[in-house]
Design an enzyme around this catalytic site. Structure first.
Site, PDB file in Angstrom:
ATOM      1  CG  ASP A  37      -2.005  -1.038   1.147  1.00 31.63           C
ATOM      2  OD1 ASP A  37      -2.166  -1.637   0.062  1.00 31.63           O
ATOM      3  OD2 ASP A  37      -2.694  -1.264   2.154  1.00 31.63           O
ATOM      4  CD  GLU A 117     -23.564 -14.952 -15.310  1.00 30.88           C
ATOM      5  OE1 GLU A 117     -23.375 -13.793 -14.902  1.00 30.88           O
ATOM      6  OE2 GLU A 117     -23.965 -15.204 -16.467  1.00 30.88           O
ATOM      7  CE  LYS A 119     -32.513 -11.595  -9.849  1.00 23.32           C
ATOM      8  NZ  LYS A 119     -32.586 -10.487  -8.871  1.00 23.32           N
ATOM      9  NE  ARG A 140     -33.754  -3.557 -15.485  1.00 28.23           N
ATOM     10  CZ  ARG A 140     -35.078  -3.432 -15.368  1.00 28.23           C
ATOM     11  NH1 ARG A 140     -35.580  -2.584 -14.488  1.00 28.23           N
ATOM     12  NH2 ARG A 140     -35.890  -4.137 -16.129  1.00 28.23           N
ATOM     13  CE  LYS A 356     -26.880 -13.628 -17.628  1.00 23.18           C
ATOM     14  NZ  LYS A 356     -25.784 -12.643 -17.608  1.00 23.18           N
ATOM     15  CE  LYS A 380     -35.465 -13.153  -6.835  1.00 24.27           C
ATOM     16  NZ  LYS A 380     -36.555 -12.184  -6.938  1.00 24.27           N
ATOM     17  CB  CYS A 474     -32.056 -10.548  37.757  1.00 28.32           C
ATOM     18  SG  CYS A 474     -31.990 -12.202  37.032  1.00 28.32           S
ATOM     19  CB  CYS A 477     -32.666 -14.194  41.022  1.00 29.38           C
ATOM     20  SG  CYS A 477     -31.399 -12.974  40.558  1.00 29.38           S
TER      21      CYS A 477
END
Length: 488
Positions: A37, A117, A119, A140, A356, A380, A474, A477
């Site tokens: 890095d 693939e 989805k 889209r 596909k 699905k 509690c 108890c």
């Protein structure tokens, strides 16, 4: 600055950009960095320094320009040259077999290759490259018209600003030069430098009985600023899904909660909300990612199968999700079940598997019906989230003596199981969520994990909700409770 000095500077800038693009590809696409890095940061600092001193050298596709555009007041829209159609859905093996039988009947053969693939559960986008340079990105939308979000997409590290070099069979370079990628020469021999447009879809709302002929005219707009700095290259629209990794999503919500900011219900909502920001700097601050899965249209390279499309996308510098080539429905079903079994192990959300037809020629023959291609469908998976009402909270004593809240819910079906209880984790989580008795809440159930309340739906509050009373003693108890500083 003298002409020779200017030429040296130009060469150094181009060399730095190529190196940074190459290392971005190694890091974000191959997950196999070859420098540290610190070394990457040094290259980026040098390029930023040169561009700061010589702003005339700044280019839109420079790695330094992933952030930097001014906020917009609204998103312009664009007509997709090839509509981004939806897929038909199947929900079980019987329905999948019915779909496959229809494909075989229309194809005139049951000997068909399929590609399976995941989805990805994200936001679908179309990325347009002209002469190898990223010139436009759009959502889209309704499938016919999308919103232009180019500046926001530029901020995502896995969106290439310039495509990698591809060589044709005759040795010609058909793409903007980039640093060479080892071990791809055999793969690139698949592609010949000729024009090809994948099967076009019918107009939205039309019922197609046949697809247009293979080939045809690629629909493009002139590249901004002409072709200087690029090769003849290819024009391509890559289609993919912008998503947020689960681990990044959890960190984002935790950070936002600490600052009193927005809590997102799931990674998809977080990705969509992050991508549709008018200020690209906000998008840049969000940990977004991209998987590409298809080519909308293509000019300059020939491909014959969907597998070749995916190979080409990866060779050009895009990330492509794992996928399987299958022959026959038994292999298809096994691949789909494999994705279902791995669903909860992945660091990204999937809500199904996409199947596909592999051959592009057969895709053309099968054509489209209404808004869906006949050559693809989505299996699905059972839903993992649902909305229901929080009726109350019970407090139980855990194994370590901690007092844990349990949400009592109106029964709701999630993934085929009726859920009436879910964890709220602890008091701090209740305060973080700002949840109240009577709220409608989002509940998630993943695999065998105990269902959990994700967030309240504050927009559905009507004033009848009441605060959750935290216990002082509690429930088992009756001993007074202690809340040590720093513990939850």
């Amino acid at each position: 600055m003298t002409a020779p000095d200017e030429e040296v500077l130009h060469r150094r800038v181009e060399e730095l950009r190529k190196q940074l693009e190459y290392h971005n590809y190694r890091y974000h696409v191959l997950d196999d960095p070859v420098i540290s890095d610190a070394e990457y940061d040094a290259l980026m600092r040098e390029l930023r320094g040169i561009e700061a001193e010589h702003p005339e050298l700044v280019a839109p596709d420079s790695p330094t320009q992933r952030v930097g555009a001014s906020p917009m007041t609204e998103f312009p829209t664009v007509q997709h040259p090839v509509p981004m159609l939806s897929l038909s859905n199947v929900f079980n093996e019987a329905e999948l077999r019915t779909w496959a039988a229809r494909v075989a009947r229309l194809a005139g053969s049951a000997d068909i290759e399929f590609v399976v693939e995941p989805k990805i559960d994200g936001l679908a986008v179309a990325l347009t490259y002209e002469h190898g340079r990223f010139v436009r990105g759009a959502t889209r939308g309704d499938g016919s018209v999308g919103e232009v979000i180019t500046q926001n997409l530029r901020t995502i590290p896995t969106v290439p600003l310039r495509l990698r070099e591809v060589k044709s069979n005759d040795g010609e370079t058909v793409q903007v030069p980039a640093a060479p990628l080892p071990d791809t020469a055999q793969q690139l021999d698949l592609f010949a430098a000729v024009t090809h447009t994948p099967p076009q879809s019918p107009p939205m709302g039309a019922r197609a009985t046949a697809s247009p002929p293979l080939g045809g005219t690629t629909i493009t707009s002139p590249p901004p600023g002409g072709t200087e700095g690029g090769s003849v290259g290819i024009t391509i629209e890559a289609r993919g899904e912008v998503y947020m990794q689960r681990s990044a999503f959890e960190r984002l919500n935790a950070t936002n909660a600490a600052k009193g900011g927005q809590i997102f219900a799931n990674p998809r909502n977080a990705a969509a909300g992050s991508l549709r920001q008018l200020d690209p700097a906000v998008t840049a601050s969000r940990p977004l990612n991209l998987f590409t899965y298809a080519i909308g249209y293509l000019n300059g390279v020939e491909v014959h199968t969907h597998m070749e499309e995916l190979d080409l996308l990866r060779s050009l510098g895009f990330r492509v999700a794992e996928h399987q080539l299958c022959r026959g429905l038994e292999q298809v079903w096994a691949a789909c079940q494999g994705w279902l079994e791995r669903r909860n192990e992945l660091d990204y959300e999937i809500d199904g598997a996409v199947i596909k037809v592999n051959s592009l020629a057969l895709q053309q023959k099968l054509g489209y019906v209404a808004h869906d291609p006949r050559w693809a469908t989505a299996l699905k998976f059972p839903a993992q989230e649902a909305t229901t009402k929080l009726l109350g909270v019970e407090w139980n004593v855990g194994r370590t003596g901690s007092i844990n809240p349990l949400a009592i819910l109106e029964p709701v079906k999630i993934g085929g199981t009726t859920v009436s209880r879910a964890t709220l984790h602890n008091e701090d989580e209740i305060r973080r969520l700002g949840i109240m008795v009577g709220d409608y809440v989002v509940v998630k159930r993943a695999g065998d994990v105990i269902p959990k309340v994700v967030k309240p739906i504050e927009e559905r509050r009507d004033g009848s909700e009441r605060a959750i009373e935290m216990p002082t003693h509690c429930p088992s108890c009756g001993t007074p409770l202690e809340h040590p500083v720093g513990e939850v």
